[in-house]
Design an enzyme around this catalytic site. Sequence first.
Site, mmCIF file in Angstrom:
data_model
loop_
_atom_site.group_PDB
_atom_site.id
_atom_site.type_symbol
_atom_site.label_atom_id
_atom_site.label_comp_id
_atom_site.label_asym_id
_atom_site.label_seq_id
_atom_site.Cartn_x
_atom_site.Cartn_y
_atom_site.Cartn_z
ATOM 1 N N ARG A 12 3.578 -8.514 20.550
ATOM 2 C CA ARG A 12 3.519 -9.760 21.342
ATOM 3 C C ARG A 12 2.462 -10.663 20.733
ATOM 4 O O ARG A 12 1.460 -10.185 20.190
ATOM 5 C CB ARG A 12 3.117 -9.461 22.792
ATOM 6 C CG ARG A 12 4.039 -8.494 23.504
ATOM 7 C CD ARG A 12 4.994 -9.257 24.390
ATOM 8 N NE ARG A 12 5.718 -8.343 25.246
ATOM 9 C CZ ARG A 12 6.995 -8.088 25.119
ATOM 10 N NH1 ARG A 12 7.684 -8.619 24.163
ATOM 11 N NH2 ARG A 12 7.613 -7.276 25.938
ATOM 12 N N ASN A 19 0.825 -1.198 0.000
ATOM 13 C CA ASN A 19 0.000 0.000 0.000
ATOM 14 C C ASN A 19 0.873 1.268 0.000
ATOM 15 O O ASN A 19 2.102 1.192 0.030
ATOM 16 C CB ASN A 19 -0.951 -0.022 1.197
ATOM 17 C CG ASN A 19 -2.301 0.567 0.868
ATOM 18 O OD1 ASN A 19 -2.399 1.494 0.078
ATOM 19 N ND2 ASN A 19 -3.341 0.041 1.488
ATOM 20 N N ALA A 42 -1.511 -1.693 8.698
ATOM 21 C CA ALA A 42 -1.091 -0.307 8.472
ATOM 22 C C ALA A 42 -0.187 0.196 9.597
ATOM 23 O O ALA A 42 -0.348 -0.159 10.760
ATOM 24 C CB ALA A 42 -2.322 0.593 8.366
ATOM 25 N N ALA A 45 -2.177 -3.691 12.982
ATOM 26 C CA ALA A 45 -1.860 -2.300 12.674
ATOM 27 C C ALA A 45 -1.181 -1.610 13.851
ATOM 28 O O ALA A 45 -1.563 -1.806 15.002
ATOM 29 C CB ALA A 45 -3.130 -1.548 12.289
ATOM 30 N N HIS A 87 22.151 1.349 15.085
ATOM 31 C CA HIS A 87 23.458 1.704 15.635
ATOM 32 C C HIS A 87 23.667 0.953 16.938
ATOM 33 O O HIS A 87 22.716 0.688 17.676
ATOM 34 C CB HIS A 87 23.531 3.211 15.960
ATOM 35 C CG HIS A 87 23.424 4.084 14.755
ATOM 36 N ND1 HIS A 87 24.518 4.523 14.068
ATOM 37 C CD2 HIS A 87 22.349 4.595 14.119
ATOM 38 C CE1 HIS A 87 24.126 5.272 13.047
ATOM 39 N NE2 HIS A 87 22.808 5.334 13.062
#
Length: 171
Positions: A166, A71, A128, A146, A101
């Site tokens: 989770r 999308n 999304a 999402a 990093h």
Amino acid sequence: MIGLVTSLRRELRRAARDLVLNTVIASAAVVPRARWRLLRVVGLDVHRSYVQARCFFGARNVSIGAGTFINYDCFFDGSAPITIGRKVRIGMQCLFVTGSHEIGTPDQRAGRETAEPIVIEDGAWIGARVTVLPGVTVGRGAVVAAGAVVTRSVAPMQTVAGVPARPIRAS
């Protein structure tokens, strides 16, 4: 002086790549069903798929399997390879971040750069605004809800949600 010239050439190549890949090809003027072909022309390993406009590719080391839908406004870092399997569905504004990093000294906490690949296996569904971090594999048929931030790999057919993501159930 030679180092400066080499650095300048590298930056010019990156700017040219971004102009073609992330401006022209990512434009809404390009038909989504044709975008996969253009991505192949510039060196990405993309099979017949549907890639919406305004997606950003930070490098050419992104692989997209056949039948995948991506999308609008997705970001593919590309500091390390990103492999997206077949028939994957990716929601809008997802981030695939392969670079990070190490923790540095107190006067500069972002230390040495690191990068790890991301793999999204066949049939997975990424909702999304999901963020997938370096080194993560999302298993075959898994669902990422999402807004989730995926910091660890997701088992095949598992559903995860939250920050950090989770397991909420096995499908």
